[in-house]
Design a protein around this motif. Structure first.
Motif, PDB file in Angstrom:
ATOM      1  N   ALA A  42      -6.626 -12.807 -10.859  1.00 37.49           N
ATOM      2  CA  ALA A  42      -6.177 -13.656  -9.753  1.00 37.49           C
ATOM      3  C   ALA A  42      -4.696 -14.022  -9.847  1.00 37.49           C
ATOM      4  O   ALA A  42      -3.950 -13.816  -8.873  1.00 37.49           O
ATOM      5  CB  ALA A  42      -7.046 -14.907  -9.657  1.00 37.49           C
ATOM      6  N   PRO A  43      -4.203 -14.565 -10.971  1.00 36.07           N
ATOM      7  CA  PRO A  43      -2.769 -14.903 -11.014  1.00 36.07           C
ATOM      8  C   PRO A  43      -1.853 -13.687 -10.927  1.00 36.07           C
ATOM      9  O   PRO A  43      -0.739 -13.783 -10.397  1.00 36.07           O
ATOM     10  CB  PRO A  43      -2.620 -15.626 -12.365  1.00 36.07           C
ATOM     11  CG  PRO A  43      -3.793 -15.203 -13.177  1.00 36.07           C
ATOM     12  CD  PRO A  43      -4.900 -14.989 -12.195  1.00 36.07           C
ATOM     13  N   ILE A  44      -2.313 -12.549 -11.433  1.00 34.69           N
ATOM     14  CA  ILE A  44      -1.505 -11.329 -11.340  1.00 34.69           C
ATOM     15  C   ILE A  44      -1.366 -10.916  -9.872  1.00 34.69           C
ATOM     16  O   ILE A  44      -0.278 -10.569  -9.401  1.00 34.69           O
ATOM     17  CB  ILE A  44      -2.135 -10.189 -12.162  1.00 34.69           C
ATOM     18  CG1 ILE A  44      -2.198 -10.577 -13.641  1.00 34.69           C
ATOM     19  CG2 ILE A  44      -1.354  -8.886 -11.986  1.00 34.69           C
ATOM     20  CD1 ILE A  44      -2.944  -9.578 -14.502  1.00 34.69           C
ATOM     21  N   PHE A  45      -2.480 -10.954  -9.152  1.00 42.74           N
ATOM     22  CA  PHE A  45      -2.473 -10.614  -7.726  1.00 42.74           C
ATOM     23  C   PHE A  45      -1.546 -11.548  -6.951  1.00 42.74           C
ATOM     24  O   PHE A  45      -0.737 -11.099  -6.128  1.00 42.74           O
ATOM     25  CB  PHE A  45      -3.899 -10.676  -7.174  1.00 42.74           C
ATOM     26  CG  PHE A  45      -3.975 -11.024  -5.714  1.00 42.74           C
ATOM     27  CD1 PHE A  45      -3.572 -10.115  -4.753  1.00 42.74           C
ATOM     28  CD2 PHE A  45      -4.440 -12.271  -5.306  1.00 42.74           C
ATOM     29  CE1 PHE A  45      -3.615 -10.444  -3.399  1.00 42.74           C
ATOM     30  CE2 PHE A  45      -4.490 -12.602  -3.965  1.00 42.74           C
ATOM     31  CZ  PHE A  45      -4.077 -11.686  -3.006  1.00 42.74           C
ATOM     32  N   ILE A  46      -1.668 -12.854  -7.216  1.00 46.47           N
ATOM     33  CA  ILE A  46      -0.849 -13.837  -6.492  1.00 46.47           C
ATOM     34  C   ILE A  46       0.636 -13.606  -6.780  1.00 46.47           C
ATOM     35  O   ILE A  46       1.471 -13.647  -5.868  1.00 46.47           O
ATOM     36  CB  ILE A  46      -1.265 -15.271  -6.887  1.00 46.47           C
ATOM     37  CG1 ILE A  46      -2.710 -15.541  -6.412  1.00 46.47           C
ATOM     38  CG2 ILE A  46      -0.310 -16.297  -6.274  1.00 46.47           C
ATOM     39  CD1 ILE A  46      -3.310 -16.808  -6.980  1.00 46.47           C
ATOM     40  N   TRP A  47       0.973 -13.350  -8.039  1.00 48.33           N
ATOM     41  CA  TRP A  47       2.364 -13.098  -8.409  1.00 48.33           C
ATOM     42  C   TRP A  47       2.911 -11.866  -7.689  1.00 48.33           C
ATOM     43  O   TRP A  47       4.028 -11.877  -7.173  1.00 48.33           O
ATOM     44  CB  TRP A  47       2.472 -12.923  -9.925  1.00 48.33           C
ATOM     45  CG  TRP A  47       3.843 -12.506 -10.365  1.00 48.33           C
ATOM     46  CD1 TRP A  47       4.942 -13.303 -10.514  1.00 48.33           C
ATOM     47  CD2 TRP A  47       4.270 -11.172 -10.667  1.00 48.33           C
ATOM     48  NE1 TRP A  47       6.032 -12.553 -10.909  1.00 48.33           N
ATOM     49  CE2 TRP A  47       5.646 -11.248 -11.005  1.00 48.33           C
ATOM     50  CE3 TRP A  47       3.632  -9.943 -10.707  1.00 48.33           C
ATOM     51  CZ2 TRP A  47       6.387 -10.118 -11.370  1.00 48.33           C
ATOM     52  CZ3 TRP A  47       4.366  -8.821 -11.065  1.00 48.33           C
ATOM     53  CH2 TRP A  47       5.718  -8.913 -11.395  1.00 48.33           C
ATOM     54  N   GLY A  54       6.890 -10.857   1.590  1.00 47.77           N
ATOM     55  CA  GLY A  54       6.662 -10.511   2.987  1.00 47.77           C
ATOM     56  C   GLY A  54       7.365  -9.276   3.479  1.00 47.77           C
ATOM     57  O   GLY A  54       7.477  -9.066   4.694  1.00 47.77           O
ATOM     58  N   SER A  55       7.841  -8.438   2.580  1.00 51.34           N
ATOM     59  CA  SER A  55       8.571  -7.242   3.009  1.00 51.34           C
ATOM     60  C   SER A  55       7.652  -6.049   3.249  1.00 51.34           C
ATOM     61  O   SER A  55       8.107  -4.995   3.699  1.00 51.34           O
ATOM     62  CB  SER A  55       9.613  -6.861   1.949  1.00 51.34           C
ATOM     63  OG  SER A  55       8.980  -6.512   0.725  1.00 51.34           O
ATOM     64  N   TYR A  56       6.368  -6.201   2.942  1.00 48.15           N
ATOM     65  CA  TYR A  56       5.384  -5.124   3.127  1.00 48.15           C
ATOM     66  C   TYR A  56       5.820  -3.850   2.414  1.00 48.15           C
ATOM     67  O   TYR A  56       5.717  -2.750   2.952  1.00 48.15           O
ATOM     68  CB  TYR A  56       5.149  -4.846   4.617  1.00 48.15           C
ATOM     69  CG  TYR A  56       4.555  -6.021   5.352  1.00 48.15           C
ATOM     70  CD1 TYR A  56       3.206  -6.292   5.284  1.00 48.15           C
ATOM     71  CD2 TYR A  56       5.375  -6.880   6.089  1.00 48.15           C
ATOM     72  CE1 TYR A  56       2.660  -7.389   5.943  1.00 48.15           C
ATOM     73  CE2 TYR A  56       4.840  -7.981   6.754  1.00 48.15           C
ATOM     74  CZ  TYR A  56       3.484  -8.237   6.677  1.00 48.15           C
ATOM     75  OH  TYR A  56       2.956  -9.327   7.305  1.00 48.15           O
ATOM     76  N   GLY A  57       6.273  -4.025   1.186  1.00 47.53           N
ATOM     77  CA  GLY A  57       6.659  -2.892   0.361  1.00 47.53           C
ATOM     78  C   GLY A  57       5.535  -2.423  -0.536  1.00 47.53           C
ATOM     79  O   GLY A  57       4.370  -2.806  -0.359  1.00 47.53           O
ATOM     80  N   VAL A  58       5.884  -1.622  -1.503  1.00 47.49           N
ATOM     81  CA  VAL A  58       4.880  -1.054  -2.408  1.00 47.49           C
ATOM     82  C   VAL A  58       4.126  -2.140  -3.159  1.00 47.49           C
ATOM     83  O   VAL A  58       2.902  -2.076  -3.306  1.00 47.49           O
ATOM     84  CB  VAL A  58       5.559  -0.090  -3.412  1.00 47.49           C
ATOM     85  CG1 VAL A  58       4.550   0.393  -4.450  1.00 47.49           C
ATOM     86  CG2 VAL A  58       6.161   1.098  -2.680  1.00 47.49           C
ATOM     87  N   VAL A  59       4.855  -3.167  -3.610  1.00 47.29           N
ATOM     88  CA  VAL A  59       4.213  -4.241  -4.382  1.00 47.29           C
ATOM     89  C   VAL A  59       3.174  -4.953  -3.534  1.00 47.29           C
ATOM     90  O   VAL A  59       2.106  -5.341  -4.026  1.00 47.29           O
ATOM     91  CB  VAL A  59       5.277  -5.233  -4.902  1.00 47.29           C
ATOM     92  CG1 VAL A  59       4.601  -6.399  -5.636  1.00 47.29           C
ATOM     93  CG2 VAL A  59       6.244  -4.533  -5.841  1.00 47.29           C
ATOM     94  N   GLY A 105      -6.325 -18.386  -3.694  1.00 52.11           N
ATOM     95  CA  GLY A 105      -4.977 -17.965  -4.059  1.00 52.11           C
ATOM     96  C   GLY A 105      -4.357 -17.077  -3.003  1.00 52.11           C
ATOM     97  O   GLY A 105      -3.157 -17.198  -2.694  1.00 52.11           O
ATOM     98  N   ALA A 106      -5.157 -16.178  -2.423  1.00 53.13           N
ATOM     99  CA  ALA A 106      -4.650 -15.288  -1.368  1.00 53.13           C
ATOM    100  C   ALA A 106      -4.226 -16.088  -0.141  1.00 53.13           C
ATOM    101  O   ALA A 106      -3.152 -15.842   0.433  1.00 53.13           O
ATOM    102  CB  ALA A 106      -5.727 -14.274  -0.992  1.00 53.13           C
TER     103      ALA A 106
END
Length: 212
Positions: A42-47, A54-59, A105-106
């Motif tokens: 969960a914290p990894i996803f949130i980070w 909000g750039s809708y990039g690969v990350v 978190g999402a």
């Protein structure tokens, strides 16, 4: 773990970890391990989601994939726990916490990014954590099992959030945005309905259990 006395380490791993059976299951069984892994994701996803900004990039899409993977593990640990009789009190406590950390978190992250209204996030969080706190508060008096509506609610919430993470309207056009909001509206309705349903069931069970 190595700092614990040997007797305590043995008690933690005592019981079945993977095998089926009727003997007591270890609290360190495979189903609980999957649940703990979901909590740690969960914290990894949130980070990752916030890092994309909000750039809708690969990350961003890696974060979306991680969310979907983590949510799917909810089915995996449930299947393992029931199918191999590995249900433990710890698992019963941790499983809903893992779901709420991911979903909550999402929603918070999406609201921070300005992609989701804060008032909807707060309504859902108040329901989710309010019911969880209430559930633990009355646990000694009455136990209310998860209803089909509650399970459906979690699934619809996960699908709705996954849609907002993937943002299909960027590729498919405005109609995909309307679909995403329709699914989210259904999730909100289920969230509120099942919250009221849980409180009503708790009141009825406590009333029937009270001495006459």
């Amino acid at each position: 773990m190595s700092d614990l006395p040997r007797a305590d380490r043995e008690s933690i791993f005592a019981g079945r970890i993977l095998s089926r059976g009727d003997s007591p299951a270890s609290i360190a069984n495979i189903a609980n391990i999957v649940t703990v892994a979901r909590i740690l994701l969960a914290p990894i996803f949130i980070w990752m989601l916030l890092s994309d900004d909000g750039s809708y990039g690969v990350v961003r899409y890696l974060a979306a994939a991680l969310f979907i993977f983590a949510i799917v593990t909810d089915t995996v640990d449930g299947h393992l726990a029931r199918g191999r009789n590995l249900i433990t009190d710890l698992g019963i406590i941790l499983d809903p916490i893992a779901d709420k950390l991911l979903i909550g978190g999402a929603l918070v992250a999406l609201s921070i990014l300005g992609e989701f209204p804060w008032w909807i996030t707060l309504v859902i969080l108040l329901r989710e954590f309010g019911i969880t706190i209430f559930r633990f508060a009355v646990l000694s008096h009455v136990v209310i099992p998860a209803s089909r509506g509650g399970k459906l609610k979690t699934v619809v919430q996960a699908v709705a959030i996954a849609l907002f993470l993937v943002a299909p309207w960027i590729f498919l056009g405005p109609w995909a945005g309307w679909v995403s909001w329709t699914v989210m509206a259904f999730a909100i309705a289920l969230t509120l309905y099942t919250g009221v349903e849980y409180l009503v069931q708790a009141w009825r069970r406590r009333s029937s259990a009270a001495p006459q």
